[in-house]
Design a protein around this motif. Structure first.
Motif, mmCIF file in Angstrom:
data_model
loop_
_atom_site.group_PDB
_atom_site.id
_atom_site.type_symbol
_atom_site.label_atom_id
_atom_site.label_comp_id
_atom_site.label_asym_id
_atom_site.label_seq_id
_atom_site.Cartn_x
_atom_site.Cartn_y
_atom_site.Cartn_z
ATOM 1 N N ILE A 26 0.872 -1.181 0.000
ATOM 2 C CA ILE A 26 0.000 0.000 0.000
ATOM 3 C C ILE A 26 0.907 1.230 0.000
ATOM 4 C CG2 ILE A 26 -1.859 1.225 1.209
ATOM 5 C CD1 ILE A 26 -2.554 -1.436 2.608
ATOM 6 N N LYS A 27 0.756 2.086 -0.983
ATOM 7 C CA LYS A 27 1.556 3.320 -1.019
ATOM 8 C C LYS A 27 0.858 4.347 -0.132
ATOM 9 C CE LYS A 27 4.441 3.860 -3.919
ATOM 10 N NZ LYS A 27 5.829 3.646 -3.436
ATOM 11 N N LYS A 28 1.644 5.265 0.421
ATOM 12 C CA LYS A 28 1.023 6.161 1.403
ATOM 13 C C LYS A 28 -0.138 6.982 0.831
ATOM 14 C CE LYS A 28 4.858 9.442 1.705
ATOM 15 N NZ LYS A 28 5.822 9.946 2.678
ATOM 16 N N GLU A 29 -0.060 7.319 -0.444
ATOM 17 C CA GLU A 29 -1.159 8.113 -1.017
ATOM 18 C C GLU A 29 -2.446 7.275 -1.170
ATOM 19 O OE1 GLU A 29 1.948 8.040 -2.101
ATOM 20 O OE2 GLU A 29 2.006 7.049 -4.053
ATOM 21 N N ASP A 30 -2.289 5.926 -1.204
ATOM 22 C CA ASP A 30 -3.472 5.056 -1.351
ATOM 23 C C ASP A 30 -4.419 5.141 -0.150
ATOM 24 O OD1 ASP A 30 -2.436 4.179 -3.723
ATOM 25 O OD2 ASP A 30 -1.555 2.352 -2.870
ATOM 26 N N TRP A 31 -3.860 5.471 1.020
ATOM 27 C CA TRP A 31 -4.688 5.481 2.235
ATOM 28 C C TRP A 31 -5.852 6.470 2.147
ATOM 29 C CZ3 TRP A 31 -4.569 1.601 5.375
ATOM 30 C CH2 TRP A 31 -3.394 0.877 5.557
ATOM 31 N N GLN A 32 -5.706 7.477 1.329
ATOM 32 C CA GLN A 32 -6.780 8.471 1.196
ATOM 33 C C GLN A 32 -8.007 7.867 0.515
ATOM 34 O OE1 GLN A 32 -6.627 11.371 2.640
ATOM 35 N NE2 GLN A 32 -4.448 11.361 3.152
ATOM 36 N N LYS A 33 -7.771 6.824 -0.327
ATOM 37 C CA LYS A 33 -8.877 6.226 -1.092
ATOM 38 C C LYS A 33 -9.414 4.962 -0.436
ATOM 39 C CE LYS A 33 -6.079 5.987 -4.516
ATOM 40 N NZ LYS A 33 -5.090 5.997 -5.514
ATOM 41 N N LEU A 34 -8.542 4.271 0.318
ATOM 42 C CA LEU A 34 -8.960 2.994 0.901
ATOM 43 C C LEU A 34 -9.913 3.195 2.078
ATOM 44 C CD1 LEU A 34 -5.524 1.187 0.834
ATOM 45 C CD2 LEU A 34 -7.615 0.369 -0.304
ATOM 46 N N HIS A 35 -10.841 2.259 2.244
ATOM 47 C CA HIS A 35 -11.785 2.353 3.362
ATOM 48 C C HIS A 35 -11.436 1.361 4.470
ATOM 49 C CE1 HIS A 35 -14.164 5.292 1.332
ATOM 50 N NE2 HIS A 35 -14.110 4.555 0.229
ATOM 51 N N LEU A 36 -11.961 1.678 5.636
ATOM 52 C CA LEU A 36 -11.601 0.916 6.835
ATOM 53 C C LEU A 36 -12.820 0.234 7.449
ATOM 54 C CD1 LEU A 36 -9.629 3.864 8.433
ATOM 55 C CD2 LEU A 36 -8.562 1.803 7.482
#
Ligand code: DP6
Length: 421
Positions: A104-114
């Motif tokens: 997971i690239k750090k910028e991906d966290w903005q799009k991924l859901h939890l």
């Protein structure tokens, strides 16, 4: 981002303790950032008896952020949750799980859901600071999932934005929340004064007091206090700064008489500012007052404090005994004054560290019935026993800070679906 398929679920489970303030936080100078008007000091409670466990997970198959608390889905829309999620996502780093083939690239966290599942090992209805442990656990576990570089003090500044008292649950032992001066709250953080081993003789007994009415929430209560009480200014500016220094010294020197005097007077002053609020706020009830009187009489009879008491925004009493022997004597007094109702099982009336009960020589209800009035009780009024005023007692001690649980069987979410087990 990705593994072979987009089916993967990555998760982290952590456990975080609750804490009880011995110098209270009451009043904010910034409502959104949750910045307090004074420093506060707390003792972290043993997570074996009182804690929150949280599993956080991420997967490309999740289409929105979801959270379950004690098995029931709750909304994450509140501003405080959103602040914590935003602050953590902004600090997220690259994550790689070689075994699962996930990157997971750090910028991906903005799009991924939890997906988040949280569970308290004590009844939420008991009115014990569950939000402190809960928000601290949310922040701590997400920080591990997203590989944050921040240390626990820096994470405390994020947890603080979920609930003020939560910032103190990022450490075990004895913790100070420094109010800070900056407008952006960057220096309003928790620091550890001493770990739980520093003063490991202390035993904590919590009386979960039956409440008849719903209490004013801490958030709105302290807002009303700041708006209407004249005493709160004196407390924040004159009283607490001196007490914080004295309390730090008492903890450093394991000076129980000073610790007890400061904790009791600070709790009493907090409830005095509640009474000085308009309209007045009553958190303690008759049972709380009877517990204070029982402890005060005993402390006075002994000539030196044996037990400290402190009350948060509710009627429950948290009593801190100087060692196991005094804790056993305290438990005898409490069971004498507040015996269980006849149909209550002693095993469920005194929970947590049962060894205190054994140490007090109480094995069953017959032993409770055989308890004699403590020597300091002389008048008839105080020998009046009341059944049913206390729901149960929890015996515990100072405990450690947050930990990651690496054993996957302790996860609250299914590793394949990311839904509650
Ligand atoms: C009486 O942390 O619950 O327990 O910051 O608005 O979420 P918010 O309030 P909260 O208040 C705790 C108040 C207290 C004292 C203390 O824990 O220091």
């Amino acid at each position: 981002m990705g593994g072979e398929s987009e089916k993967w679920v990555l998760m982290v489970t952590a456990r975080t303790p609750t804490n009880i303030a011995v110098i209270k936080y009451w009043g904010k100078r910034d409502e959104t950032l949750i910045l307090p008007i004074n420093d506060s000091i707390s003792v972290t409670l043993d997570p074996n008896h009182l804690c929150t466990t949280t599993t956080v997970s991420v997967s490309p198959s999740f289409d929105h952020d979801r959270m379950w608390l004690n098995g029931k889905e709750i909304s994450l829309q509140g501003g405080r949750f959103q602040s914590c999620l935003r602050e953590i996502r902004a600090r997220a780093q690259d994550v790689e799980d070689e075994k699962k083939g996930i990157r997971i690239k750090k910028e991906d966290w903005q799009k991924l859901h939890l997906h988040i599942a949280s569970y308290n090992n004590f009844p939420t209805a008991a009115g014990l600071a569950s939000s402190a442990a809960g928000l601290a656990c949310l922040v701590f576990s997400l920080a591990k999932l997203m590989n944050l570089k921040e240390d626990n003090s820096q994470l405390s500044a994020i947890a603080r934005q979920g609930s003020g008292s939560a910032c103190r649950s990022l450490y075990g032992g004895f913790v100070k929340w420094i109010m800070g001066k900056e407008d952006n709250g960057s220096d309003s953080i928790a620091v550890q004064l001493a770990d739980e081993k520093h003063w490991d003789e202390l035993i904590i007994i919590i009386a979960v007091v039956s409440a008849r009415q719903k209490e004013t929430s801490s958030t709105s209560g302290m807002r009303d206090t700041v708006e209407t009480s004249a005493l709160i200014q004196h407390r924040a500016k004159e009283v607490v700064p001196k007490r914080v220094v004295q309390m730090e010294n008492a903890i450093q020197n394991r000076d129980f008489p000073s610790f007890a005097r400061l904790a009791c007077t600070d709790s009493n002053q907090f409830h005095a500012v509640c009474l000085d609020t308009y309209p007045p706020i009553f958190y303690m009830n008759d049972t709380s007052h009877r517990i204070i009187s029982c402890v005060e009489k005993w402390n006075r009879a002994e000539g030196t404090p044996q037990v400290a008491y402190t009350f948060d925004a509710g009627p429950n009493a948290v009593m801190i005994a100087r060692n196991r022997k005094t804790a056993a004597l305290l438990l005898q007094r409490l069971l004498y004054n507040f015996p269980p109702q006849s149909d209550t099982d002693l095993d469920r009336y005194v929970i947590g560290d049962k060894s205190i009960l054994e140490y007090a020589g109480i094995k069953d209800m017959k032993d409770v019935e055989a308890l004699v009035p403590p020597p300091e009780i002389k008048d008839n009024l105080s020998t009046e026993k009341s059944k049913g005023d206390v729901s149960y007692f929890i015996c515990t001690r100072p405990g450690g800070g947050p930990v990651v649980l690496s054993d996957e069987t302790q996860a609250l979410l299914d590793p394949l679906t990311g839904l509650p087990k």
